[in-house]
Design an enzyme around this catalytic site. Sequence first.
Site, short mmCIF file in Angstrom:
data_model
loop_
_atom_site.label_atom_id
_atom_site.label_comp_id
_atom_site.label_asym_id
_atom_site.label_seq_id
_atom_site.Cartn_x
_atom_site.Cartn_y
_atom_site.Cartn_z
N ASP A 47 0.83 -1.21 0.00
CA ASP A 47 0.00 0.00 0.00
C ASP A 47 0.86 1.26 0.00
O ASP A 47 0.67 2.16 0.82
CB ASP A 47 -0.92 0.01 1.22
CG ASP A 47 -1.69 -1.29 1.41
OD1 ASP A 47 -2.15 -1.85 0.40
OD2 ASP A 47 -1.81 -1.75 2.57
N GLU A 257 -11.58 0.43 -2.66
CA GLU A 257 -10.72 0.97 -1.61
C GLU A 257 -9.59 1.75 -2.27
O GLU A 257 -9.56 1.95 -3.47
CB GLU A 257 -10.16 -0.15 -0.73
CG GLU A 257 -9.28 -1.15 -1.47
CD GLU A 257 -8.88 -2.33 -0.62
OE1 GLU A 257 -9.31 -2.43 0.54
OE2 GLU A 257 -8.12 -3.19 -1.12
#
Length: 357
Positions: A47, A257
């Site tokens: 991420d 997301e």
Amino acid sequence: MSTRPTILALASAVLLAGCASTSLESPSDGASTFRHAPLVREAFIADPSAHVFDGRIYVYGSHDVDEPPRDDEPGSAFVMRDYRVLSMDRIGGPVMVHPPGLRLEDVPWADRQLWAPDATHRDGRYYLYFPAKDHDGIFRIGVATGDRPEGPFTAQPEPIPGSYSIDPAVFVDDDGARYMYFGGIHGGQLQRWVSGRYDPAMGETDLQQPDAPALMPRVARLSADLLTFAETPREVMLLDDTGAPLLGGDLDRRFFEAAWVHRHDGRYYFSYSTGDTHTIAYATGDSPYGPFTYRGVVLTPVQGWTTHHSIVEVDGRWWLFYHDTELTDRTHLRSAKVAELVHEADGRIRTIDPFVR
């Protein structure tokens, strides 16, 4: 473990988009090779949220570890317990892995799962934003501050009031205003907040409406001290080219997301993960609040179920940071990578393929 940072020298040609790939084959088809090399190999950083602070590139990400899950909710294998920051002077240069900048045990309100973070800075102060489950199992978003980009950071005693779900990403506009984008469905719990309050009974029910508008990410302008919201979070509307909201059943385009915003040539670009269809998609608009109109795909599917990214300008060139599972082929053990990103003359983003086929 030593607290001294580790420096890994990676050849520039390996890291740059379109250059020599690694020799490992993708298990997905047995024929393709990975186009970009992992930034580091001794720590699993996923991420990746990249920023340039004081002339140096810093990458904030989840620190994947191989530990038993504590619950049986979606995403339970992601049990991250601290944050490690990567930094480098230039793309393709040596990458430093800094000691943990924040640990779970140092966040008074958090119980588990330090997921994807982001950071910003102002006046020599650095702010790390992060989601975690509180002691009731509800994701909140916290903030920690420090005097150095890599930390150490000191967490505020409580999460940001009015915060929920996951994946905070902070965009700094040209006027200095800072906006936090956040949200994630399924394990990110966004579907449990449709009424404005947390409702555990919602579960996945509102995700089973393919003909209804999809759940949308959230945005809120940050307060002057960067520690709270200056307003109630609102929906970020993602539209098709007719101006209608993207639908819940439009798995190729709807939000899942990993929200991120950057600005280029006066346009605001909202990019995000589609989740089930495993792409990084993007939409454009004229305001940091949106609405944003879907335009296409930034990154085609990587190896591994999850996909999460950031986009940053470095010395006049644009870069996409992303992750995959090249080193492990295990979804919860991921590695950050980087590829050059190109904005076409018409404002579209040239799609990046993570494999050499």
